[in-house]
Design a protein around this motif. Structure first.
Motif, PDB file in Angstrom:
ATOM      1  N   ARG A   1     -37.143 -80.276  62.183  1.00 57.61           N
ATOM      2  CA  ARG A   1     -37.059 -79.429  60.987  1.00 57.61           C
ATOM      3  C   ARG A   1     -37.597 -78.018  61.222  1.00 57.61           C
ATOM      4  O   ARG A   1     -38.707 -77.838  61.718  1.00 57.61           O
ATOM      5  N   VAL A   2     -36.786 -77.045  60.810  1.00 59.41           N
ATOM      6  CA  VAL A   2     -37.242 -75.653  60.738  1.00 59.41           C
ATOM      7  C   VAL A   2     -36.855 -75.099  59.373  1.00 59.41           C
ATOM      8  O   VAL A   2     -35.866 -75.526  58.765  1.00 59.41           O
ATOM      9  N   THR A   3     -37.660 -74.159  58.906  1.00 57.11           N
ATOM     10  CA  THR A   3     -37.373 -73.470  57.645  1.00 57.11           C
ATOM     11  C   THR A   3     -37.263 -71.974  57.946  1.00 57.11           C
ATOM     12  O   THR A   3     -37.063 -71.589  59.088  1.00 57.11           O
ATOM     13  N   ASP A   4     -37.376 -71.123  56.921  1.00 60.17           N
ATOM     14  CA  ASP A   4     -37.205 -69.679  57.114  1.00 60.17           C
ATOM     15  C   ASP A   4     -35.863 -69.421  57.800  1.00 60.17           C
ATOM     16  O   ASP A   4     -35.756 -68.701  58.800  1.00 60.17           O
TER      17      ASP A   4
ATOM     18  N   ARG B   1     -46.321 -67.367  62.523  1.00 63.68           N
ATOM     19  CA  ARG B   1     -45.054 -66.783  62.067  1.00 63.68           C
ATOM     20  C   ARG B   1     -44.008 -67.855  61.787  1.00 63.68           C
ATOM     21  O   ARG B   1     -42.947 -67.551  61.258  1.00 63.68           O
ATOM     22  N   GLY B   2     -44.288 -69.083  62.181  1.00 64.57           N
ATOM     23  CA  GLY B   2     -43.323 -70.156  61.982  1.00 64.57           C
ATOM     24  C   GLY B   2     -42.690 -70.590  63.282  1.00 64.57           C
ATOM     25  O   GLY B   2     -43.314 -70.551  64.353  1.00 64.57           O
ATOM     26  N   ALA B   3     -41.434 -70.978  63.218  1.00 64.86           N
ATOM     27  CA  ALA B   3     -40.733 -71.542  64.366  1.00 64.86           C
ATOM     28  C   ALA B   3     -40.226 -70.439  65.300  1.00 64.86           C
ATOM     29  O   ALA B   3     -39.827 -69.359  64.865  1.00 64.86           O
ATOM     30  N   PHE B   4     -40.239 -70.744  66.576  1.00 66.74           N
ATOM     31  CA  PHE B   4     -39.632 -69.927  67.626  1.00 66.74           C
ATOM     32  C   PHE B   4     -38.287 -70.577  67.967  1.00 66.74           C
ATOM     33  O   PHE B   4     -38.204 -71.797  68.107  1.00 66.74           O
ATOM     34  N   ILE B   5     -37.250 -69.775  68.117  1.00 66.16           N
ATOM     35  CA  ILE B   5     -35.916 -70.356  68.288  1.00 66.16           C
ATOM     36  C   ILE B   5     -35.127 -69.561  69.310  1.00 66.16           C
ATOM     37  O   ILE B   5     -35.380 -68.372  69.529  1.00 66.16           O
ATOM     38  N   PHE B   6     -34.188 -70.240  69.972  1.00 63.94           N
ATOM     39  CA  PHE B   6     -33.272 -69.561  70.890  1.00 63.94           C
ATOM     40  C   PHE B   6     -31.967 -70.348  70.948  1.00 63.94           C
ATOM     41  O   PHE B   6     -31.940 -71.559  70.697  1.00 63.94           O
ATOM     42  N   PRO B   7     -30.860 -69.670  71.269  1.00 67.16           N
ATOM     43  CA  PRO B   7     -29.560 -70.354  71.310  1.00 67.16           C
ATOM     44  C   PRO B   7     -29.392 -71.133  72.603  1.00 67.16           C
ATOM     45  O   PRO B   7     -30.061 -70.871  73.607  1.00 67.16           O
ATOM     46  N   THR B   8     -28.468 -72.081  72.589  1.00 71.85           N
ATOM     47  CA  THR B   8     -28.164 -72.847  73.783  1.00 71.85           C
ATOM     48  C   THR B   8     -26.711 -72.635  74.188  1.00 71.85           C
ATOM     49  O   THR B   8     -25.796 -72.856  73.399  1.00 71.85           O
ATOM     50  N   SER B   9     -26.532 -72.176  75.418  1.00 70.16           N
ATOM     51  CA  SER B   9     -25.201 -71.901  75.968  1.00 70.16           C
ATOM     52  C   SER B   9     -24.832 -72.907  77.050  1.00 70.16           C
ATOM     53  O   SER B   9     -24.133 -72.588  78.006  1.00 70.16           O
TER      54      SER B   9
END
Length: 311
Positions: A227-230, A187-195
């Motif tokens: 690098r991430v896309t999508d 599915r591509g990259a997995f991402i999460f925010p940083t607080s």
């Protein structure tokens, strides 16, 4: 790790492999670094530059996204090795580059003085005459390409991102979240925010993410990790998760074990989203890879809760 448009990711060696990246941009024989890692990273950065056939004199810019030490700890030492380069940093970060005392004290309050000294060493001050303030809309020239500063609060009030028009990309520091390559799937990259403490501001973060995504870039270059896309999908996922982090913080607030509850709820959120993304890492490995992020995110959310209560 080399990409198109003369962009390379350099592993700074901080914490673990594929955790913290500095980016090198080369255009028509001129170069810029985006973020600097820590003091121990500097020889690697110079080594990659020279491997590309350039001398330190070819570097025009050291672009800092913000002054947290995993991004800026090595800035003064790196700049000392780059005779022609200017350091670009948010106006709020200038005083910390000129005199790193408060920066070290703030990091020591979060991590402990012994850990900070052992991890980051002694920070090298930057002469004021070598600093350019990264104000909103500032345009920088590197070779034949144009870079534009975007003021992007949310992770920190002194955070900026750099739009690279030639590459149709942004260098995003921590504003566009964290995406470790170990979690990539079909599915591509997995991402999460940083607080991360101490200036997490959820509404500002969502606005910064949306503003960059509206430019329809082809790629984002994250400090953690590269690098991430999508981009449209990732932006939507980040904004959704900012709201989820806020909800978890509010649910834990008022409990004597607030911190422990919040850390565990963050691990549960990350694990569930990783599984839904198709991640095949074992539960123990997922927890280990995200342990530092869960801890720091919890601390930052608690600072946000306490600040909101005091307002």
């Amino acid at each position: 790790m080399d990409f198109d448009h003369g962009i390379s990711a350099i592993d700074t060696g901080f914490e673990r492999p594929l955790f913290d990246a500095s980016h090198l941009i080369i255009d028509h024989g001129r170069a810029a670094f985006v973020d600097a890692g820590v003091n121990a990273s500097v020889p690697m950065l110079i080594g990659v530059l020279e491997h590309k056939g350039l001398t330190p004199a070819a570097v025009d810019w050291l672009l800092l996204t913000h002054v947290h030490l995993d991004h800026a700890g090595g800035a003064g030492e790196l700049l000392r090795r780059l005779p022609n380069a200017k350091l670009v940093v948010h106006p709020r970060g200038v005083r910390h580059m000129v005199d790193p005392t408060a920066l070290m004290a703030g990091a020591s309050a979060v991590y402990g003085e012994d850990v900070v000294r052992r991890t980051y060493g002694t920070l090298t001050p930057v002469p004021p005459g070598r600093i350019v303030e990264a104000t909103e809309g500032l345009e920088l020239v590197l070779g034949s390409r144009r870079l534009t500063v975007f003021d992007t609060p949310g992770h920190a009030r002194h955070h900026v991102c750099y739009r690279d028009h030639g590459a149709s990309a942004f260098f995003t520091g921590d504003t566009f979240g964290i995406s470790y390559r170990e979690f990539d799937t079909a599915r591509g990259a997995f991402i999460f925010p940083t607080s991360t403490p101490v200036q997490f501001e959820p509404e500002a973060m969502k606005a910064s993410i949306a503003r960059m995504a509206a430019c329809q870039p082809e790629a984002m270059y994250l400090t953690h990790y590269s690098r991430v896309t999508d981009v449209a999908r990732l932006a939507a996922e980040l904004i959704e998760q900012v709201d989820q982090l806020v909800a978890l913080a509010q649910a834990a607030d008022g409990h004597a074990d607030r911190h422990e509850r919040l850390v565990e709820s963050l691990h549960a959120l990350f694990a569930a989203r990783a599984a839904a993304h198709g991640c095949t890492l074992g539960a123990a490995q997922v927890r280990e890879l995200l342990a530092l992020d869960a801890e720091l995110n919890a601390q930052g959310l608690e600072v946000w809760l306490d600040r909101a209560r005091a307002a």
